[in-house]
Every structure is written in structure tokens, then in C-alpha cells.
Design a protein around this motif. Structure first.
Motif, PDB file in Angstrom:
ATOM      1  N   ASP A  39     -13.907  29.367 -26.146  1.00  0.00           N
ATOM      2  CA  ASP A  39     -14.579  28.763 -27.293  1.00  0.00           C
ATOM      3  C   ASP A  39     -14.942  27.330 -26.910  1.00  0.00           C
ATOM      4  O   ASP A  39     -14.079  26.545 -26.508  1.00  0.00           O
ATOM      5  N   LYS A  40     -16.209  26.974 -27.041  1.00  0.00           N
ATOM      6  CA  LYS A  40     -16.654  25.639 -26.640  1.00  0.00           C
ATOM      7  C   LYS A  40     -16.025  24.543 -27.493  1.00  0.00           C
ATOM      8  O   LYS A  40     -16.066  23.369 -27.114  1.00  0.00           O
ATOM      9  N   ALA A  41     -15.432  24.904 -28.629  1.00  0.00           N
ATOM     10  CA  ALA A  41     -14.726  23.912 -29.437  1.00  0.00           C
ATOM     11  C   ALA A  41     -13.566  23.317 -28.648  1.00  0.00           C
ATOM     12  O   ALA A  41     -13.244  22.130 -28.793  1.00  0.00           O
ATOM     13  N   MET A  42     -12.942  24.117 -27.788  1.00  0.00           N
ATOM     14  CA  MET A  42     -11.864  23.596 -26.939  1.00  0.00           C
ATOM     15  C   MET A  42     -12.406  22.559 -25.980  1.00  0.00           C
ATOM     16  O   MET A  42     -11.799  21.512 -25.738  1.00  0.00           O
ATOM     17  N   PHE A  43     -13.566  22.828 -25.419  1.00  0.00           N
ATOM     18  CA  PHE A  43     -14.175  21.900 -24.470  1.00  0.00           C
ATOM     19  C   PHE A  43     -14.522  20.579 -25.151  1.00  0.00           C
ATOM     20  O   PHE A  43     -14.273  19.498 -24.604  1.00  0.00           O
ATOM     21  N   ARG A  44     -15.069  20.672 -26.350  1.00  0.00           N
ATOM     22  CA  ARG A  44     -15.384  19.445 -27.092  1.00  0.00           C
ATOM     23  C   ARG A  44     -14.111  18.682 -27.437  1.00  0.00           C
ATOM     24  O   ARG A  44     -14.088  17.444 -27.413  1.00  0.00           O
ATOM     25  N   ALA A  45     -13.040  19.408 -27.739  1.00  0.00           N
ATOM     26  CA  ALA A  45     -11.763  18.752 -28.027  1.00  0.00           C
ATOM     27  C   ALA A  45     -11.240  18.020 -26.791  1.00  0.00           C
ATOM     28  O   ALA A  45     -10.658  16.933 -26.897  1.00  0.00           O
ATOM     29  N   ALA A  46     -11.477  18.610 -25.608  1.00  0.00           N
ATOM     30  CA  ALA A  46     -11.083  17.932 -24.369  1.00  0.00           C
ATOM     31  C   ALA A  46     -11.838  16.622 -24.222  1.00  0.00           C
ATOM     32  O   ALA A  46     -11.273  15.606 -23.773  1.00  0.00           O
ATOM     33  N   GLY A  47     -13.105  16.625 -24.609  1.00  0.00           N
ATOM     34  CA  GLY A  47     -13.881  15.383 -24.568  1.00  0.00           C
ATOM     35  C   GLY A  47     -13.357  14.357 -25.544  1.00  0.00           C
ATOM     36  O   GLY A  47     -13.235  13.165 -25.216  1.00  0.00           O
ATOM     37  N   GLU A  48     -13.008  14.784 -26.747  1.00  0.00           N
ATOM     38  CA  GLU A  48     -12.489  13.867 -27.758  1.00  0.00           C
ATOM     39  C   GLU A  48     -11.183  13.220 -27.316  1.00  0.00           C
ATOM     40  O   GLU A  48     -10.904  12.061 -27.652  1.00  0.00           O
ATOM     41  N   LYS A  49     -10.389  13.965 -26.530  1.00  0.00           N
ATOM     42  CA  LYS A  49      -9.096  13.452 -26.069  1.00  0.00           C
ATOM     43  C   LYS A  49      -9.205  12.623 -24.789  1.00  0.00           C
ATOM     44  O   LYS A  49      -8.207  12.073 -24.318  1.00  0.00           O
ATOM     45  N   GLY A  50     -10.398  12.550 -24.207  1.00  0.00           N
ATOM     46  CA  GLY A  50     -10.578  11.737 -23.008  1.00  0.00           C
ATOM     47  C   GLY A  50     -10.327  12.454 -21.707  1.00  0.00           C
ATOM     48  O   GLY A  50     -10.063  11.819 -20.678  1.00  0.00           O
ATOM     49  N   PHE A  51     -10.446  13.796 -21.699  1.00  0.00           N
ATOM     50  CA  PHE A  51     -10.175  14.571 -20.498  1.00  0.00           C
ATOM     51  C   PHE A  51     -11.442  15.018 -19.770  1.00  0.00           C
ATOM     52  O   PHE A  51     -11.373  15.801 -18.828  1.00  0.00           O
ATOM     53  N   LEU A  52     -12.588  14.498 -20.212  1.00  0.00           N
ATOM     54  CA  LEU A  52     -13.850  14.809 -19.553  1.00  0.00           C
ATOM     55  C   LEU A  52     -14.521  13.519 -19.092  1.00  0.00           C
ATOM     56  O   LEU A  52     -14.489  12.512 -19.785  1.00  0.00           O
ATOM     57  N   GLY A  53     -15.128  13.580 -17.912  1.00  0.00           N
ATOM     58  CA  GLY A  53     -15.928  12.462 -17.435  1.00  0.00           C
ATOM     59  C   GLY A  53     -15.171  11.161 -17.289  1.00  0.00           C
ATOM     60  O   GLY A  53     -15.708  10.090 -17.589  1.00  0.00           O
ATOM     61  N   MET A  54     -13.939  11.231 -16.809  1.00  0.00           N
ATOM     62  CA  MET A  54     -13.140  10.010 -16.673  1.00  0.00           C
ATOM     63  C   MET A  54     -13.805   8.998 -15.743  1.00  0.00           C
ATOM     64  O   MET A  54     -13.648   7.794 -15.910  1.00  0.00           O
ATOM     65  N   ALA A  55     -14.580   9.499 -14.763  1.00  0.00           N
ATOM     66  CA  ALA A  55     -15.216   8.620 -13.779  1.00  0.00           C
ATOM     67  C   ALA A  55     -16.509   8.003 -14.279  1.00  0.00           C
ATOM     68  O   ALA A  55     -17.084   7.142 -13.602  1.00  0.00           O
ATOM     69  N   VAL A  56     -16.979   8.423 -15.445  1.00  0.00           N
ATOM     70  CA  VAL A  56     -18.249   7.913 -15.968  1.00  0.00           C
ATOM     71  C   VAL A  56     -18.101   6.444 -16.361  1.00  0.00           C
ATOM     72  O   VAL A  56     -17.126   6.064 -17.027  1.00  0.00           O
ATOM     73  N   PRO A  57     -19.038   5.571 -15.965  1.00  0.00           N
ATOM     74  CA  PRO A  57     -18.958   4.151 -16.337  1.00  0.00           C
ATOM     75  C   PRO A  57     -18.916   3.959 -17.854  1.00  0.00           C
ATOM     76  O   PRO A  57     -19.462   4.762 -18.618  1.00  0.00           O
ATOM     77  N   GLU A  58     -18.291   2.884 -18.269  1.00  0.00           N
ATOM     78  CA  GLU A  58     -18.129   2.613 -19.693  1.00  0.00           C
ATOM     79  C   GLU A  58     -19.465   2.495 -20.418  1.00  0.00           C
ATOM     80  O   GLU A  58     -19.570   2.860 -21.591  1.00  0.00           O
ATOM     81  N   GLU A  59     -20.490   2.008 -19.743  1.00  0.00           N
ATOM     82  CA  GLU A  59     -21.785   1.847 -20.410  1.00  0.00           C
ATOM     83  C   GLU A  59     -22.396   3.166 -20.844  1.00  0.00           C
ATOM     84  O   GLU A  59     -23.261   3.210 -21.716  1.00  0.00           O
ATOM     85  N   TYR A  60     -21.893   4.278 -20.267  1.00  0.00           N
ATOM     86  CA  TYR A  60     -22.383   5.597 -20.666  1.00  0.00           C
ATOM     87  C   TYR A  60     -21.327   6.361 -21.474  1.00  0.00           C
ATOM     88  O   TYR A  60     -21.451   7.577 -21.655  1.00  0.00           O
ATOM     89  N   GLY A  61     -20.288   5.665 -21.914  1.00  0.00           N
ATOM     90  CA  GLY A  61     -19.289   6.275 -22.776  1.00  0.00           C
ATOM     91  C   GLY A  61     -18.018   6.731 -22.107  1.00  0.00           C
ATOM     92  O   GLY A  61     -17.122   7.259 -22.767  1.00  0.00           O
ATOM     93  N   GLY A  62     -17.913   6.557 -20.771  1.00  0.00           N
ATOM     94  CA  GLY A  62     -16.733   7.027 -20.062  1.00  0.00           C
ATOM     95  C   GLY A  62     -15.632   5.992 -19.966  1.00  0.00           C
ATOM     96  O   GLY A  62     -15.709   4.899 -20.528  1.00  0.00           O
ATOM     97  N   MET A  63     -14.584   6.347 -19.226  1.00  0.00           N
ATOM     98  CA  MET A  63     -13.442   5.467 -19.020  1.00  0.00           C
ATOM     99  C   MET A  63     -13.707   4.467 -17.902  1.00  0.00           C
ATOM    100  O   MET A  63     -12.982   3.482 -17.768  1.00  0.00           O
ATOM    101  N   GLY A  64     -14.704   4.767 -17.066  1.00  0.00           N
ATOM    102  CA  GLY A  64     -14.935   3.913 -15.913  1.00  0.00           C
ATOM    103  C   GLY A  64     -13.806   3.990 -14.914  1.00  0.00           C
ATOM    104  O   GLY A  64     -13.488   3.007 -14.243  1.00  0.00           O
ATOM    105  N   GLU A  65     -13.184   5.170 -14.817  1.00  0.00           N
ATOM    106  CA  GLU A  65     -12.031   5.362 -13.934  1.00  0.00           C
ATOM    107  C   GLU A  65     -12.363   6.385 -12.850  1.00  0.00           C
ATOM    108  O   GLU A  65     -12.035   7.568 -12.977  1.00  0.00           O
ATOM    109  N   PRO A  66     -13.030   5.969 -11.782  1.00  0.00           N
ATOM    110  CA  PRO A  66     -13.351   6.899 -10.706  1.00  0.00           C
ATOM    111  C   PRO A  66     -12.124   7.174  -9.832  1.00  0.00           C
ATOM    112  O   PRO A  66     -12.117   6.935  -8.625  1.00  0.00           O
ATOM    113  N   ASP A  67     -11.074   7.654 -10.460  1.00  0.00           N
ATOM    114  CA  ASP A  67      -9.793   7.895  -9.808  1.00  0.00           C
ATOM    115  C   ASP A  67      -9.554   9.399  -9.788  1.00  0.00           C
ATOM    116  O   ASP A  67      -9.212  10.004 -10.808  1.00  0.00           O
TER     117      ASP A  67
END
Length: 389
Positions: A39-67
Motif C-alpha cells: 500500500d503506497k500509504a506506507m511509503f508516504r508514511a516513510a516520507g513523513e517520518k524522514g526515512f526517504l531521501g535523507m541525502a536530498v539537500p535541505e533546499e529541496y526538502g531533504g535532510m541534507g545528509e548524504p550519509d
């Protein structure tokens, strides 16, 4: 075994993701296994919790953590819970698709796609394999012809992970069919593109909840603005990003092997035969001793490569070595651990049975292990190798 790869921040992240798996994946895993997709609702929930795109720069909504260690933790926890099929939409999105949208895009493209990749509103996929072209990417036949600001795409793809649920797909195409490697380009094809359709959900022996599908392009009109990089640079980009993909598979493989081994040790301590615990028999001790040693050695090697990857030092042959060795080890571990379970190992309600089926593809995708050996062999034979060990 003790590992110094992670610090307190990483372990806090692990605790949060473990709780997410327990709440959002484990209760629904059997249902998704039966349905063949999550169910894609789980995937969206992963995004809400910060488990998607951790490496994305903050200017695009990410954590800016390329770790990459955060990616490692996610793989380890999915294997620990034996829900890798349901969680693969997350690992593929983070480990494999996202690097293309971080390294081969313009600012306009990043602004258009990355925010949704972080929130979970956009699930990514990558499409390389065709019915007649697998590991030999230069043989792909899907074409893209430039016409009035659009690429007209024709062809088909198969074995596409996230093939049904994805909102955008990075597709390898031939913009110059006369060329082999130099004719390959990458296009981002979005849901709703005219001429783009999804085929059947492919039935697999394992990873049932991970949707794998065919994709079809019949005069699909993709905006030229969706081209990643320059025309003809797709193969180079693919090769650059395949190193992380193969390292990610190594992480998953060794994590899966360790999880199965832990379950088997617990089972052997509890199970009795002829009035004695199974773990007390010499054969059991020897098998577990061999597998424990092998997995600990492999874990040290994978952790070493993760550190090197953080420093930008992992080469294609390094990732090929890790992918080959750890996935073969995983096959050996699950097979021998299943044997120690006896008849119960053949029953699907036991986790070792599911792990046995789910693990089989590891030596096949992201380049078969035979191709991994070819890559390693070429690096050994290369005059440029010099004294590098």
C-alpha cells in the motif's frame, strides 16, 4: 560482534526506523505478500517520518545528509524483521533511484522531482532490463527520437522493481541506435505520460510483496526537459551509480545472512532431538561455527567498503567483489540454516523458508555474479591497475 561504523545519531535513527517497521510494515506484510504489492500509504508514511531521501539537500526538502550509513540501517532493519519484500520500495528509492536525480539533474529538474521523493508523494523506479537485454546494457533496443521538444519512446522493459507503484521511472533508452554504449541516454518518464503503459505484475518465487512489472512505450512522448545529462551519457551515468547499487545489495545480503543465522541459532537452542538440544550436536556446532565466522568476516569487509564509499573511494571492481562474495555467502547461509531446521525449514510459516526464497535473486539482479567476476577479472588484467591492491 562489535561494530564502530555507527554513532549515537545513527543508532537513534535505527530505533526510529525499527519502530516504523514494527508499526507500519510487519502487521501488513502477509497481506501485501498475497496481493503482490504494498500500500503506497506506507511509503508516504516513510516520507513523513524522514526515512526517504535523507541525502536530498535541505533546499529541496531533504535532510541534507548524504550519509550512506542511514541507508545501511534501513536495509539491516528490514532484513532483521524479514520483510525485505515490503520494504524494498524504500531501499530501491533511496539507494538506487535517488542518486540519478541528485547527480545527473539540473536545478530545475531537482526542484521538480526531489521534494516529492522526500515526502513519499513520488516513488521512483529504474528501468534498464529488456526482454532481450539483461546484463549487456549496450544491447537495449528501446529507442527515443527527438521530435518537437519531446522524445518519442518505443520499446519495452521488464523486471522493473516498483514497476506498478512508481510515479516516475528512470529509463535507459537508445537515442542513437547505431551506437552501443555511446548511444544510451536516460529519460525520466512520469506517470500519465501518453503512450506509457504498465504490463502485468510478474509472479516471482520470492519477494512477493515487491511489485515487479513490465513497462511498455508506444510512441510515448516524453518532454526533452526530462533528459538526464547529455544525450549519449547514459551508460557512463549507469556505471557510476551501479557501484552504490551493488554495495547496497552487499549490505542487504550480509544483513540477511546474519538475520537467518540468528534465527537458526535460537531455533537450535530450543529444538531437541534424541533427548538433547540440537545445538549440542557436533555437526550443528560445526555448521554454526563456520557460518558465524564467515558472516563476521564478510561484515567487516562490507563495513570497510561503506567507510570507503563515504569517502568516495569505492571503485566498480570493489562493489563487484562485495556483491559477488556476500550474495553467494547469503545463499550458503540460508541453505544450510534451512537444513538445520529440518522439515520445519520447508514450511513457509518459518522465517528461514521465506528468507530462502527471497534471497535467491540476490546473485542475479544488478548484474549476475558471473558478470561481477568478469568486472573483477578485467580490473586485475588492466595495465592501469599498477600496485593497487
Amino acid at each position: 560482534m562489535r561494530r564502530d561504523l555507527f554513532d549515537e545519531t545513527h543508532e537513534a535513527f535505527r530505533g526510529s526506523f525499527r519502530a516504523f517497521v514494527r508499526a507500519e510494515i510487519e502487521p501488513y506484510h502477509e497481506k501485501w505478500e498475497a496481493e503482490g504489492r504494498v500500500d503506497k500509504a506506507m511509503f508516504r508514511a516513510a516520507g513523513e517520518k524522514g526515512f526517504l531521501g535523507m541525502a536530498v539537500p535541505e533546499e529541496y526538502g531533504g535532510m541534507g545528509e548524504p550519509d550512506f550509513r542511514y541507508n545501511v540501517i534501513i536495509s539491516e532493519e528490514l532484513q532483521r524483521a524479514n520483510v525485505i519484500g515490503s520494504g524494498m520500495c524504500i531501499t530501491l528509492h533511496n539507494d538506487i533511484v535517488l542518486p540519478y536525480l541528485l547527480t545527473a539533474t539540473t536545478h530545475e529538474q531537482r526542484a521538480r522531482w526531489l521534494p516529492g521523493m522526500v515526502t513519499g508523494e513520488t516513488m521512483g523506479a529504474i528501468s534498464m532490463t529488456e526482454p532481450g537485454a539483461g546484463s549487456d546494457l549496450a544491447s537495449i533496443r528501446t529507442t527515443a527520437t527527438l521530435d518537437d521538444g519531446h522524445y518519442v519512446v518505443n520499446g519495452s522493459k521488464t523486471f522493473v522493481t516498483n514497476g506498478l507503484n512508481s510515479d516516475l521511472v528512470v529509463v535507459a533508452v537508445k537515442t542513437d541506435p547505431e551506437q552501443r554504449h555511446r548511444g544510451i541516454s536516460l529519460l525520466v518518464v512520469e506517470e500519465g505520460t501518453p503512450g506509457f503503459t504498465r504490463g502485468r505484475r510478474l509472479r516471482k518465487i520470492g519477494l512477493h510483496s515487491q511489485d515487479t512489472a513490465e513497462l511498455f512505450f508506444d510512441d510515448a512522448r516524453v518532454p526533452a526537459a526530462n533528459l538526464l545529462g547529455e544525450p549519449g551519457t547514459g551508460f557512463t551515468t549507469l556505471m557510476r551509480n551501479l557501484a552504490q547499487e551493488r554495495l547496497a545489495l552487499s549490505v542487504s545480503a550480509i544483513s540477511g545472512a546474519r538475520a537467518v543465522l540468528d534465527w537458526t541459532i535460537a531455533y537450535c537452542r530450543e529444538r531437541t532431538a534424541f533427548g538433547s538440544r540440537l545445538s549440542s550436536f557436533q555437526n550443528t556446532k560445526f555448521v554454526l561455527a563456520e557460518l558465524t565466522t564467515a558472516t563476521e568476516v564478510a561484515q567487516v569487509y562490507v563495513d570497510h567498503l561503506v567507510r570507503r564509499h563515504l569517502a568516495g573511494e569505492v571503485e566498480a571492481e570493489d562493489a563487484a567483489k562485495a556483491k559477488w562474495w556476500t550474495t553467494e555467502l547469503q545463499q550458503d547461509v540460508v541453505n544450510r540454516c534451512l537444513q538445520l531446521h529440518g522439515g520445519y525449514g520447508f514450511m513457509q510459516e518459518y522465517p528461514v523458508a521465506r528468507a530462502f526464497l527471497d534471497a535467491r535473486v540476490q546473485t542475479i539482479y544488478a548484474g549476475t555474479n558471473e558478470i561481477m567476476k568478469e568486472i573483477i577479472g578485467r580490473s586485475i588484467d588492466s595495465p592501469a591497475r599498477g600496485d593497487r591492491g
